[in-house]
Design an enzyme around this catalytic site. Structure first.
Site, PDB file in Angstrom:
ATOM      1  N   ASP A   1       4.669 -10.659  -5.985  1.00 57.98           N
ATOM      2  CA  ASP A   1       3.398  -9.953  -5.851  1.00 57.98           C
ATOM      3  C   ASP A   1       3.334  -9.224  -4.522  1.00 57.98           C
ATOM      4  OD1 ASP A   1       0.445  -9.482  -6.528  1.00 57.98           O
ATOM      5  OD2 ASP A   1       0.354 -10.434  -4.547  1.00 57.98           O
TER       6      ASP A   1
ATOM      7  N   TYR B   1      -0.373  -4.250   2.191  1.00 58.67           N
ATOM      8  CA  TYR B   1       0.508  -5.087   2.996  1.00 58.67           C
ATOM      9  C   TYR B   1       1.437  -4.228   3.840  1.00 58.67           C
ATOM     10  CZ  TYR B   1      -1.056  -8.637  -0.359  1.00 58.67           C
ATOM     11  OH  TYR B   1      -1.820  -9.457  -1.155  1.00 58.67           O
TER      12      TYR B   1
ATOM     13  N   LYS C   1      -1.183  -3.868  -6.517  1.00 59.50           N
ATOM     14  CA  LYS C   1      -2.641  -3.820  -6.542  1.00 59.50           C
ATOM     15  C   LYS C   1      -3.157  -2.386  -6.431  1.00 59.50           C
ATOM     16  CE  LYS C   1      -2.765  -8.467  -4.641  1.00 59.50           C
ATOM     17  NZ  LYS C   1      -1.363  -8.588  -4.202  1.00 59.50           N
TER      18      LYS C   1
END
Length: 339
Positions: free
Chosen positions: A51, A56, A82
């Protein structure tokens, strides 16, 4: 490693998954070589579900994960990323401080609309260098991040049009599942009242210590066939370190009540001859509603140490001993809890 199904889809993920926030340089730099070493350790441990998110390292995490998976057999891995933030380039040295060290030179704008989600997916394909994303999570929707007033706008944009983007992507087989990636329960209830989702990546709210999800969210997920992927099993570290000076809970220094509760939990674990981190890691997997438990680190040694906590499996009789020392997160106020 054993696998479990995501929601009512045909997608199977490993019971332990790898979360790549730290590979984006969260709190400390993560050079490429270190990221590849950590991902290799996860792969060698049998983890096949990875994930990541544009957030990030402002794209750095996706680049690391994509580079790693590009060399692996396509049929063996599952990938989630995401949507909800769009990255835009900024001059070198002007990236705001989001606690990422040496991120890429981008900033992020929130966009939960149809167009925003579709653009986010295209950008993620480019950063990953991959032609497949299996799961999309709507990232940080909710009052925990935005505060009540601003979240009302974002939630309306998502329910009015963003959800349609995810439904179209799934119906066209571009993705296999979609859901929420959040740190709070209320927004999960809000979304599930208005739409069907396959899964929720819930950080820190269904753990050995924090049982906020138990009263309302878990029963709702059972009724609707929605799976949980549980992140933040150590609650920002305190369930791994114990109540030591400087320990954190929910991204902030732990208060006296939390320190006391964790101290009691640590004593229970010690009585059974195991570190507190072992029941913390094994807790969520006892529930068949949970498809996977997410481990996040930027060190191969930490990954290997955490994997050892999964065996032997602890007896079911141990876990009720912790119940008197759990907590439920207080109701969210009007302001964002985490910016």
């Amino acid at each position: 490693m054993k696998t479990r199904r995501i929601g009512q889809t045909g997608l199977e993920v490993t019971e332990v998954s790898f979360g790549a926030a730290a590979l984006g340089g969260l709190y400390r730099a993560c050079p490429r070589e270190q990221a590849m070493e950590t991902l290799a350790a996860a792969w060698d441990a049998g983890i096949r579900y990875f994930d990541v998110a544009p957030w990030y390292g402002l794209g750095l995490g996706e680049r690391h994960v994509g580079d790693f998976l590009r060399g692996k057999p396509e049929t063996e891995w599952v990938l989630s990323t995401k949507v909800g933030r769009l990255l835009r380039p900024v001059p070198t040295g002007t990236v705001p401080d989001y606690s990422y060290v040496d991120p890429l030179s981008f900033d992020a704008d929130y966009d939960y609309s149809y167009d925003g989600i579709m653009r986010s997916v295209e950008f993620s394909y480019a950063r990953l260098g991959l032609n497949r994303i299996d799961i999309l999570y709507v990232h940080d929707l909710g009052g925990y991040t935005h505060g009540a007033e601003r979240n009302a706008v974002h939630l309306r944009h998502f329910l009015d049009s963003g959800i349609r983007a995810l439904e179209e992507l799934k119906s066209s087989a571009a993705i296999k599942a979609f859901g929420l990636g959040v740190n709070e329960v209320p927004v999960c209830i809000d979304v599930m009242t208005n739409a069907d989702i396959d899964c929720i990546l819930l950080a820190g709210r269904y753990t050995l210590l924090d049982r906020t999800a138990v009263a309302d969210l878990l029963p709702l997920c059972r009724r609707k066939g929605t799976s949980l992927v549980v992140g933040g099993v150590f609650n920002s570290g305190i369930l791994a370190t114990g109540p030591v000076p400087g320990s954190h809970f929910d991204y902030m220094p732990a208060n006296d009540d939390v320190l006391a509760k964790v101290g009691q939990m640590e004593a229970i674990a010690s009585k059974h001859g195991v570190p507190l981190a072992a029941p913390a890691l094994q807790f969520a997997l006892r529930d068949p509603l949970v498809s996977s438990v997410l481990i996040g680190t930027a060190k191969a040694s930490s990954l290997e140490r955490n994997m050892k906590l999964l065996s032997p499996a602890l007896a079911d009789s141990i876990f009720p001993e912790f119940d008197n020392f759990t907590l439920v997160a207080p109701p969210l106020g009007a302001e964002a809890v985490r910016v």
